[in-house]
Motif scaffolding. Sequence first.
Motif, PDB file in Angstrom:
ATOM      1  N   MET A   1     -61.180 -32.555 -66.872  1.00 27.06           N
ATOM      2  CA  MET A   1     -60.270 -33.397 -66.095  1.00 27.06           C
ATOM      3  C   MET A   1     -60.130 -34.775 -66.737  1.00 27.06           C
ATOM      4  O   MET A   1     -61.109 -35.340 -67.226  1.00 27.06           O
ATOM      5  N   SER A   2     -58.917 -35.271 -66.726  1.00 31.71           N
ATOM      6  CA  SER A   2     -58.677 -36.603 -67.265  1.00 31.71           C
ATOM      7  C   SER A   2     -59.103 -37.663 -66.263  1.00 31.71           C
ATOM      8  O   SER A   2     -59.386 -37.387 -65.094  1.00 31.71           O
ATOM      9  N   LEU A   3     -59.138 -38.922 -66.725  1.00 29.59           N
ATOM     10  CA  LEU A   3     -59.494 -40.035 -65.842  1.00 29.59           C
ATOM     11  C   LEU A   3     -58.494 -40.150 -64.691  1.00 29.59           C
ATOM     12  O   LEU A   3     -58.874 -40.425 -63.547  1.00 29.59           O
ATOM     13  N   VAL A   4     -57.219 -39.907 -64.992  1.00 24.26           N
ATOM     14  CA  VAL A   4     -56.194 -39.953 -63.951  1.00 24.26           C
ATOM     15  C   VAL A   4     -56.464 -38.892 -62.897  1.00 24.26           C
ATOM     16  O   VAL A   4     -56.345 -39.153 -61.690  1.00 24.26           O
ATOM     17  N   ASP A   5     -56.864 -37.678 -63.332  1.00 24.20           N
ATOM     18  CA  ASP A   5     -57.182 -36.611 -62.385  1.00 24.20           C
ATOM     19  C   ASP A   5     -58.376 -36.989 -61.510  1.00 24.20           C
ATOM     20  O   ASP A   5     -58.366 -36.759 -60.294  1.00 24.20           O
ATOM     21  N   ILE A   6     -59.397 -37.567 -62.129  1.00 23.06           N
ATOM     22  CA  ILE A   6     -60.606 -37.948 -61.379  1.00 23.06           C
ATOM     23  C   ILE A   6     -60.282 -39.007 -60.324  1.00 23.06           C
ATOM     24  O   ILE A   6     -60.692 -38.907 -59.167  1.00 23.06           O
ATOM     25  N   LEU A   7     -59.527 -40.025 -60.742  1.00 25.68           N
ATOM     26  CA  LEU A   7     -59.166 -41.101 -59.805  1.00 25.68           C
ATOM     27  C   LEU A   7     -58.245 -40.577 -58.707  1.00 25.68           C
ATOM     28  O   LEU A   7     -58.355 -40.985 -57.547  1.00 25.68           O
ATOM     29  N   SER A   8     -57.335 -39.671 -59.062  1.00 27.20           N
ATOM     30  CA  SER A   8     -56.447 -39.079 -58.053  1.00 27.20           C
ATOM     31  C   SER A   8     -57.243 -38.291 -57.024  1.00 27.20           C
ATOM     32  O   SER A   8     -56.978 -38.361 -55.815  1.00 27.20           O
ATOM     33  N   LEU A   9     -58.228 -37.528 -57.513  1.00 28.83           N
ATOM     34  CA  LEU A   9     -59.069 -36.748 -56.617  1.00 28.83           C
ATOM     35  C   LEU A   9     -59.890 -37.665 -55.716  1.00 28.83           C
ATOM     36  O   LEU A   9     -60.047 -37.396 -54.518  1.00 28.83           O
ATOM     37  N   TYR A  10     -60.410 -38.757 -56.300  1.00 32.74           N
ATOM     38  CA  TYR A  10     -61.166 -39.742 -55.501  1.00 32.74           C
ATOM     39  C   TYR A  10     -60.300 -40.312 -54.386  1.00 32.74           C
ATOM     40  O   TYR A  10     -60.745 -40.406 -53.227  1.00 32.74           O
ATOM     41  N   ALA A  11     -59.073 -40.682 -54.713  1.00 37.26           N
ATOM     42  CA  ALA A  11     -58.175 -41.263 -53.716  1.00 37.26           C
ATOM     43  C   ALA A  11     -57.887 -40.265 -52.597  1.00 37.26           C
ATOM     44  O   ALA A  11     -57.887 -40.620 -51.409  1.00 37.26           O
ATOM     45  N   ILE A 321     -55.011 -47.052 -55.758  1.00 39.40           N
ATOM     46  CA  ILE A 321     -54.935 -45.996 -56.777  1.00 39.40           C
ATOM     47  C   ILE A 321     -53.779 -45.049 -56.488  1.00 39.40           C
ATOM     48  O   ILE A 321     -52.972 -44.724 -57.382  1.00 39.40           O
ATOM     49  N   SER A 322     -53.664 -44.603 -55.258  1.00 43.45           N
ATOM     50  CA  SER A 322     -52.611 -43.633 -54.927  1.00 43.45           C
ATOM     51  C   SER A 322     -51.222 -44.234 -55.104  1.00 43.45           C
ATOM     52  O   SER A 322     -50.313 -43.572 -55.619  1.00 43.45           O
ATOM     53  N   ASP A 323     -51.041 -45.486 -54.702  1.00 48.23           N
ATOM     54  CA  ASP A 323     -49.725 -46.125 -54.826  1.00 48.23           C
ATOM     55  C   ASP A 323     -49.360 -46.371 -56.289  1.00 48.23           C
ATOM     56  O   ASP A 323     -48.208 -46.161 -56.698  1.00 48.23           O
ATOM     57  N   VAL A 324     -50.334 -46.822 -57.074  1.00 54.22           N
ATOM     58  CA  VAL A 324     -50.081 -47.070 -58.488  1.00 54.22           C
ATOM     59  C   VAL A 324     -49.731 -45.768 -59.208  1.00 54.22           C
ATOM     60  O   VAL A 324     -48.776 -45.714 -60.003  1.00 54.22           O
ATOM     61  N   PHE A 325     -50.481 -44.725 -58.914  1.00 57.60           N
ATOM     62  CA  PHE A 325     -50.227 -43.445 -59.579  1.00 57.60           C
ATOM     63  C   PHE A 325     -48.904 -42.836 -59.110  1.00 57.60           C
ATOM     64  O   PHE A 325     -48.203 -42.172 -59.882  1.00 57.60           O
ATOM     65  N   PHE A 326     -48.555 -43.061 -57.848  1.00 55.41           N
ATOM     66  CA  PHE A 326     -47.288 -42.550 -57.333  1.00 55.41           C
ATOM     67  C   PHE A 326     -46.113 -43.201 -58.072  1.00 55.41           C
ATOM     68  O   PHE A 326     -45.192 -42.510 -58.544  1.00 55.41           O
ATOM     69  N   LEU A 327     -46.157 -44.515 -58.185  1.00 54.97           N
ATOM     70  CA  LEU A 327     -45.088 -45.226 -58.899  1.00 54.97           C
ATOM     71  C   LEU A 327     -45.098 -44.875 -60.384  1.00 54.97           C
ATOM     72  O   LEU A 327     -44.036 -44.702 -61.006  1.00 54.97           O
ATOM     73  N   GLY A 328     -46.325 -44.777 -60.935  1.00 52.32           N
ATOM     74  CA  GLY A 328     -46.427 -44.420 -62.347  1.00 52.32           C
ATOM     75  C   GLY A 328     -45.877 -43.044 -62.635  1.00 52.32           C
ATOM     76  O   GLY A 328     -45.256 -42.803 -63.683  1.00 52.32           O
ATOM     77  N   GLY A 329     -46.089 -42.099 -61.700  1.00 51.47           N
ATOM     78  CA  GLY A 329     -45.560 -40.753 -61.868  1.00 51.47           C
ATOM     79  C   GLY A 329     -44.043 -40.735 -61.827  1.00 51.47           C
ATOM     80  O   GLY A 329     -43.392 -40.021 -62.609  1.00 51.47           O
ATOM     81  N   ILE A 330     -43.456 -41.519 -60.919  1.00 47.52           N
ATOM     82  CA  ILE A 330     -41.998 -41.596 -60.829  1.00 47.52           C
ATOM     83  C   ILE A 330     -41.399 -42.161 -62.113  1.00 47.52           C
ATOM     84  O   ILE A 330     -40.364 -41.680 -62.608  1.00 47.52           O
ATOM     85  N   LEU A 331     -42.076 -43.162 -62.672  1.00 44.82           N
ATOM     86  CA  LEU A 331     -41.576 -43.810 -63.889  1.00 44.82           C
ATOM     87  C   LEU A 331     -41.961 -43.049 -65.159  1.00 44.82           C
ATOM     88  O   LEU A 331     -41.531 -43.421 -66.259  1.00 44.82           O
TER      89      LEU A 331
END
Length: 445
Positions: A1-11, A321-331
């Motif tokens: 799992m990548s760092l993004v996956d780990i942080l997403s799972l944590y959130a 984390i969730s908001d940043v990743f959500f916006l990052g995913g859209i962009l």
Amino acid sequence: MSLVDILSLYALIAIWALMLVNVALSVGGFLYYARMAKTDGRIPLEEYPMVSVLVPAHNESLVIVRTVRALLQFNYPKDRYEIIVINDNSSDDTDERLGMLQQAYPGHKLIVVSTGTEVGGTGKSNALNIGFSLASGSVIAIYDADNTPEPDALTILVEHLMSDDKLGAVIGKFRTRNKTASILSRFVNIETLTHQCMNQAGRYFFFRLCTIPGTNYVIRRSIIEQIGGWDTKALSEDTEISFRLYRMGYYIRQVPQSVTWEQEPHLLPVWFRQRTRWAKGNLYVLAKNFRYAFDPSAGPMRLDVIYYLIVYILMLSSLVISDVFFLGGILGFVHTTLRGFSTALWGMAILVFVMDTMLVLATEKNEFSAYSFLLCLLMLFTYAKLWVFVVLSALYQTVREKLLHQEAKWDKTVRYVESVHADEEALKEIETMLGTRKRRSDGNG
């Protein structure tokens, strides 16, 4: 799992854990409300103690007349309570209106103490300490200057306080009287009913833990004397004194039958400053009591410290984390292999949030409707997100003040005229009463 996956799972795990805690507290709150609903909240006493009602007031001319008149209409024995209004370095005509009230109601013990820049104007805690120095009651009641409590609110609180020596304080319920002023005040109304009232009831049901709100509560005079008054460095003096009560071995009870109605901010800048002050105050209290989270001898208080840690660390970090990743995913900047899995869990979390909120609203008269359902959905994606910016602002200001060795300053919540009928007509009635009394006096002369 990548760092993004780990942080997403944590959130996801953190938010679901918080959601389940919130649902559990709501269940406890429902059970407690159901138990209390079997009674009228009254525990009649053979003898009622003397009560000093303290009302801090800084530039409150728009609301003070309605508040004092409501306090004067308590059904508590008239010779057993006094009202002390601390006109705290006001620059408006608060003092003039209080003087008119004293003249209009000479048969009541209404004391007004006005402070200047030398001793006043530094915040609510200091104003309360000034008022307390003049108080004669063995029980102290606190009401904010924008409150209109119901006639039996004080009586119910005092009766419960006197019913148990282990009770250090008793708190009532507060409702939003201007909920229709704006979409923001409607959000605040929902937040108040769910997170500030129902969750409080749930915490008391499971753990006998309650945090004192800033208004509509009573506390024993002996406790205030023992702890040396309110902490003047605390911007959330209510939360701070709650933790000191815990440490002294007392507990705090919520009685939902004691109700006060208060004016909430209806404009975003006013709301943001108020909530930032609250967050800064809670962070101060958390830092002051942090060590008790690891002290088994702290008793139930330890759970409340952990609760605040969860709110200000776990919730904040997971939402960011969730908001940043959500916006990052859209962009297109953030990619995760958990997208389908996380989307399903987020959808379920939204459903649980809305259902829980609607069930809470169903316990209140005229609060449950299709419009409320739409408000809950909108609230989740707007109002709830603003909380992150509030806490980040509070953290920034707290760190900056520490580095610059500055003291946190009290930020006064700005009031407004809700309606001419409610506010100005009340003043006209007072003026009429004074005019009639003067004519009678002149005629007798």
